[in-house]
Design an enzyme around this catalytic site. Structure first.
Site, PDB file in Angstrom:
ATOM      1  N   ARG A  12       0.854  -1.194   0.000  1.00 41.41           N
ATOM      2  CA  ARG A  12       0.000   0.000   0.000  1.00 41.41           C
ATOM      3  C   ARG A  12       0.890   1.243   0.000  1.00 41.41           C
ATOM      4  O   ARG A  12       1.857   1.318   0.759  1.00 41.41           O
ATOM      5  CB  ARG A  12      -0.854  -0.037   1.262  1.00 41.41           C
ATOM      6  CG  ARG A  12      -1.908   1.018   1.358  1.00 41.41           C
ATOM      7  CD  ARG A  12      -2.650   0.898   2.683  1.00 41.41           C
ATOM      8  NE  ARG A  12      -3.509  -0.273   2.766  1.00 41.41           N
ATOM      9  CZ  ARG A  12      -4.050  -0.723   3.901  1.00 41.41           C
ATOM     10  NH1 ARG A  12      -3.819  -0.096   5.038  1.00 41.41           N
ATOM     11  NH2 ARG A  12      -4.821  -1.789   3.906  1.00 41.41           N
TER      12      ARG A  12
ATOM     13  N   ARG B 110      -1.484   6.572   9.714  1.00 44.36           N
ATOM     14  CA  ARG B 110      -1.560   6.062   8.339  1.00 44.36           C
ATOM     15  C   ARG B 110      -1.767   7.197   7.339  1.00 44.36           C
ATOM     16  O   ARG B 110      -1.702   8.365   7.689  1.00 44.36           O
ATOM     17  CB  ARG B 110      -2.726   5.087   8.236  1.00 44.36           C
ATOM     18  CG  ARG B 110      -2.748   3.976   9.283  1.00 44.36           C
ATOM     19  CD  ARG B 110      -2.033   2.778   8.765  1.00 44.36           C
ATOM     20  NE  ARG B 110      -2.129   1.629   9.641  1.00 44.36           N
ATOM     21  CZ  ARG B 110      -2.890   0.553   9.405  1.00 44.36           C
ATOM     22  NH1 ARG B 110      -3.698   0.514   8.355  1.00 44.36           N
ATOM     23  NH2 ARG B 110      -2.855  -0.488  10.202  1.00 44.36           N
TER      24      ARG B 110
ATOM     25  N   LYS C 285      -3.308   0.998  15.067  1.00 47.04           N
ATOM     26  CA  LYS C 285      -3.314   1.896  13.902  1.00 47.04           C
ATOM     27  C   LYS C 285      -3.939   3.245  14.266  1.00 47.04           C
ATOM     28  O   LYS C 285      -4.750   3.335  15.205  1.00 47.04           O
ATOM     29  CB  LYS C 285      -4.080   1.259  12.763  1.00 47.04           C
ATOM     30  CG  LYS C 285      -5.474   0.809  13.139  1.00 47.04           C
ATOM     31  CD  LYS C 285      -6.307   0.342  11.961  1.00 47.04           C
ATOM     32  CE  LYS C 285      -5.817  -0.926  11.323  1.00 47.04           C
ATOM     33  NZ  LYS C 285      -6.804  -1.540  10.408  1.00 47.04           N
TER      34      LYS C 285
ATOM     35  N   LYS D 267      -5.548   7.012  12.381  1.00 44.99           N
ATOM     36  CA  LYS D 267      -5.952   7.580  11.088  1.00 44.99           C
ATOM     37  C   LYS D 267      -6.410   9.027  11.225  1.00 44.99           C
ATOM     38  O   LYS D 267      -7.120   9.362  12.167  1.00 44.99           O
ATOM     39  CB  LYS D 267      -7.087   6.745  10.503  1.00 44.99           C
ATOM     40  CG  LYS D 267      -6.666   5.301  10.258  1.00 44.99           C
ATOM     41  CD  LYS D 267      -7.796   4.462   9.741  1.00 44.99           C
ATOM     42  CE  LYS D 267      -7.290   3.074   9.358  1.00 44.99           C
ATOM     43  NZ  LYS D 267      -8.361   2.221   8.850  1.00 44.99           N
TER      44      LYS D 267
ATOM     45  N   CYS E 197     -15.108  -3.196   0.221  1.00 38.28           N
ATOM     46  CA  CYS E 197     -13.712  -3.484   0.591  1.00 38.28           C
ATOM     47  C   CYS E 197     -13.174  -4.618  -0.281  1.00 38.28           C
ATOM     48  O   CYS E 197     -13.915  -5.274  -1.014  1.00 38.28           O
ATOM     49  CB  CYS E 197     -13.634  -3.862   2.056  1.00 38.28           C
ATOM     50  SG  CYS E 197     -14.288  -5.501   2.375  1.00 38.28           S
TER      51      CYS E 197
ATOM     52  N   CYS F 253      -7.831 -10.872   1.281  1.00 39.39           N
ATOM     53  CA  CYS F 253      -7.860 -10.446   2.679  1.00 39.39           C
ATOM     54  C   CYS F 253      -7.975 -11.652   3.607  1.00 39.39           C
ATOM     55  O   CYS F 253      -8.947 -12.415   3.531  1.00 39.39           O
ATOM     56  CB  CYS F 253      -9.033  -9.506   2.927  1.00 39.39           C
ATOM     57  SG  CYS F 253      -9.108  -9.032   4.668  1.00 39.39           S
TER      58      CYS F 253
ATOM     59  N   CYS G 106     -16.253  -8.398   6.408  1.00 41.51           N
ATOM     60  CA  CYS G 106     -16.173  -8.723   7.832  1.00 41.51           C
ATOM     61  C   CYS G 106     -16.420  -7.443   8.628  1.00 41.51           C
ATOM     62  O   CYS G 106     -16.494  -6.360   8.050  1.00 41.51           O
ATOM     63  CB  CYS G 106     -14.819  -9.354   8.176  1.00 41.51           C
ATOM     64  SG  CYS G 106     -13.501  -8.158   8.476  1.00 41.51           S
TER      65      CYS G 106
ATOM     66  N   CYS H  41     -13.782  -1.836   6.625  1.00 37.74           N
ATOM     67  CA  CYS H  41     -12.852  -1.118   5.745  1.00 37.74           C
ATOM     68  C   CYS H  41     -13.538  -0.224   4.707  1.00 37.74           C
ATOM     69  O   CYS H  41     -12.906   0.669   4.159  1.00 37.74           O
ATOM     70  CB  CYS H  41     -11.921  -2.107   5.044  1.00 37.74           C
ATOM     71  SG  CYS H  41     -10.891  -3.014   6.216  1.00 37.74           S
TER      72      CYS H  41
END
Ligand code: SRM
Ligand code: SF4
Length: 562
Positions: free
Chosen positions: A81, A150, A214, A216, A434, A440, A479, A483
């Site tokens: 990414r 991120r 993470k 953001k 997503c 994934c 899931c 995302c």
């Protein structure tokens, strides 16, 4: 005086904490692992470390059974990414990226929901050459994943704000300001000079243990909320006063991820805590991150995002600690209003007379479909040198800064490849999905490979109720990690098992209200059965101009929030 609530939670650190601490500044044994030709994968600990370098070890889940039958290891490869704050690449960079993706990956570039791109299927032997190729193109992958800040998002459409460029530059500065300071990236991938001593360099923000999870940041410029600003750990809302861009309302604690069956996990929209002048926004973000570093949950990663820290400590306590550290107080929240968050497809013009084209890219997959050849069109547009590219948080792409005299050349290329957004319904154009299967590792169900065909069936229902021209926001994830920000959609589908989805309804179209669980574990027939009477009711009983999400919110009592 220290606030008594201001303590990190007790409990043993999660195993990931030890991996970060002993990683020697994000090195681990990655360099050696990349040399090991016996396996396509890498050591378990390095699978954590490599995330901070912008990559995930994955395998082709469609091929697991076949590989196991042949007693072969899974078909491992790497997803990479890019870090692209604000989502911009030049025409030469785009050409390089597509060439690289054709030669070293699957050939399909994926525009992500955070305004950057990913490539999939890079085998181990091609990892280092790929990273070096990125460097030659002037892009990097540092901190695109991992327990750090991120990719920073910022509104993509330059025609929507006269402060566009300035806000875009803030996204870049915030990203740079919060980057981990380690030579590990250069050492491992770019043959940079190795550290001489045993001790890694000290990172002033992330220290040696990085963040609990993470992190953001997104920036939105009202009235456009294309970055879904309230779903970020820090949401910055740019404020204009008397025609001048003065600073940002700061919101903290947004996040989508939950776990099926664990009712203590939840999606949350960020809370606005006040206004900060633009000159002070970098240090403000730094301190918000540092407070999360010091007080976030490091024992249970399900509860380690900022949203849980904010709720555990209390918004006021968190804010007071940030104010203490930054040495100034937040001003009162300034007025603002969001009216939409969708991309404006087709041609626009900005205040400087430059032209822009927003191209619809279904689920962000840059590839050539019969009669709609996105990849070929983008390549030819880039070859003209007449435009740059900008990814949107809605998984689309803008061709930017086109001189009026060059517009017809771009129009001809788009027409040649069938690029015409009017072919598609509003519901399809505003949908997000997503990645999910086949790459994934966390997917329980399909998303980007399935949503397009489900939408075709939903379009049939909409036509039945004469709603085919109405706008709807529909989002699907494989899931509950969220995302594609499904809880912020009017209609959200969250994968429960192969072919089964939980249906969430009643979010609003500006991303300021979460939806709620309507029905669980529906297959396709049950999804259509559930939506049909709701669309009928909406068509008959809505108020003038009322959106579907608002109608559902007003008329139906539905279950728990996420
Ligand atoms: Fe995500 C994990 C893909 C945006 C919440 N996400 C993953 C991984 C890396 C799976 C994994 O951990 O093994 C997925 C890789 C799939 C693949 O094969 O490529 C993945 N996430 C994506 C992307 C590519 C979806 C897309 O189709 O566009 C998006 C890349 C964004 C980027 O460019 O940085 C993506 N992920 C998001 C968003 C939306 C956003 O940030 O605006 C969210 C919800 C917001 C949030 O963070 O709360 C999101 N991803 C997660 C989570 C849940 C985090 C949590 O707090 O619980 C995970 C799982 C995890 O972290 O453990 C996850
Ligand atoms: Fe994978 Fe789940 Fe994220 Fe979809 S929502 S990409 S299935 S982690």
């Amino acid at each position: 005086m220290t606030d008594s609530k201001l303590t990190p939670p007790t409990g043993n650190p999660s195993p990931v904490e030890a991996i970060k601490l002993k990683s020697k500044g994000l090195r681990g044994t990655l360099a050696e692992g990349m040399e090991n030709a016996i396996t396509g994968s890498i050591a378990a600990d390095d699978q954590t470390v490599i995330k901070f370098h912008g990559s995930y070890v994955q395998d082709d889940r469609d091929r697991r059974a076949e590989r196991e039958l042949k007693k072969l290891e899974w078909a491992y490869s790497y997803m990479i990414r890019l870090r692209l704050p604000g989502g911009e690449v030049s025409a030469p960079q785009w050409l390089g990226l597509t060439k690289l993706c054709n030669e070293n990956a699957t050939g399909v570039i994926k525009i992500t929901t955070r305004q950057t791109i990913q490539i999939h299927g890079v085998v181990k032997a091609k990892m280092k050459p790929t990273m070096q190729w990125f460097k030659d193109l002037g892009v990097d992958t540092i901190a695109a994943c991992g327990d750090v800040n991120r990719n920073v998002m910022a509104g993509a459409d330059p025609s929507l704000s006269k402060f566009h460029d300035e806000v875009f530059r803030f996204a870049q500065s915030v990203s740079e300001h919060l980057l981990p300071k380690t030579q590990a990236f250069s050492e491992i991938w770019l043959d940079g000079e190795k550290l001489s001593g045993d001790e890694p360099e000290e990172d002033p923000l992330y220290l040696q243990h990085y963040l609990p999870r993470k992190f953001k940041i997104g920036i939105a410029t009202p009235p456009h909320n294309d970055t879904d600003v309230f779903t970020n750990d820090i949401g910055l809302i740019s404020i204009e006063e008397n025609g001048v861009f003065t600073g940002f309302n700061v919101a903290i604690g947004g996040g989508m991820g939950t776990t099926h069956g664990n009712t203590d996990t939840y999606a949350r929209l960020a809370t606005v805590i006040g206004f900060v002048p633009k000159e002070k926004i970098l240090e403000c973000c730094w301190h918000i991150v540092a407070v999360q570093r010091d007080f976030g949950n490091r024992s249970d990663r399900k509860f380690s995002r900022l949203k849980y820290t904010v709720d555990r400590l209390g918004v006021d306590v968190y804010k007071a600690e940030v104010e203490k550290r930054q040495g100034f107080k937040f001003g009162p929240e300034k007025p603002y209003k969001f009216i939409e968050r969708v991309d404006h497809y087709g041609w626009q013009e900005d205040s400087n007379g430059k032209h822009f084209y927003t191209m619809f890219v279904e689920s962000g997959r840059v590839m050539d479909l019969p009669n709609y050849a996105v990849k070929a069109a983008l390549k030819e547009c880039a070859e003209t040198g007449f435009c740059q590219f900008r990814f949107t948080s809605n998984q689309n792409i803008l061709l930017t800064y086109i001189e009026k005299k060059n517009r017809s050349a771009i129009e001809a290329i788009l027409a040649k490849h069938g690029i015409d957004h009017t072919k598609f319904s509003n519901i399809r154009k505003d949908a997000l999905a997503c990645v999910a299967l086949n790459t994934c590792g966390l997917a329980l169900a399909e998303a980007q490979r399935y949503l397009p065909s489900l939408i075709t069936k939903v379009e049939g229902l909409l036509a039945k109720h004469k709603l085919e021209n109405d706008p709807f926001s529909i989002r699907m994830t494989g899931c509950p990690n969220g995302c594609a920000r499904p809880w912020a959609a009017e209609i959200g589908f969250i994968g429960k098992a192969l072919g089964q989805y939980n249906l969430y309804l009643g979010g609003n179209s500006t991303g300021e209200r979460l939806n709620r669980l309507y029905k669980e574990s529906l297959d396709e027939a049950q999804i259509l059965q559930a939506l049909d009477p709701l669309f009928a009711d909406y068509a008959k009983n809505r108020k003038t101009g009322e959106r579907f999400g608002d109608f559902i919110h007003r008329t139906i009592q539905i279950g728990a929030a996420a």
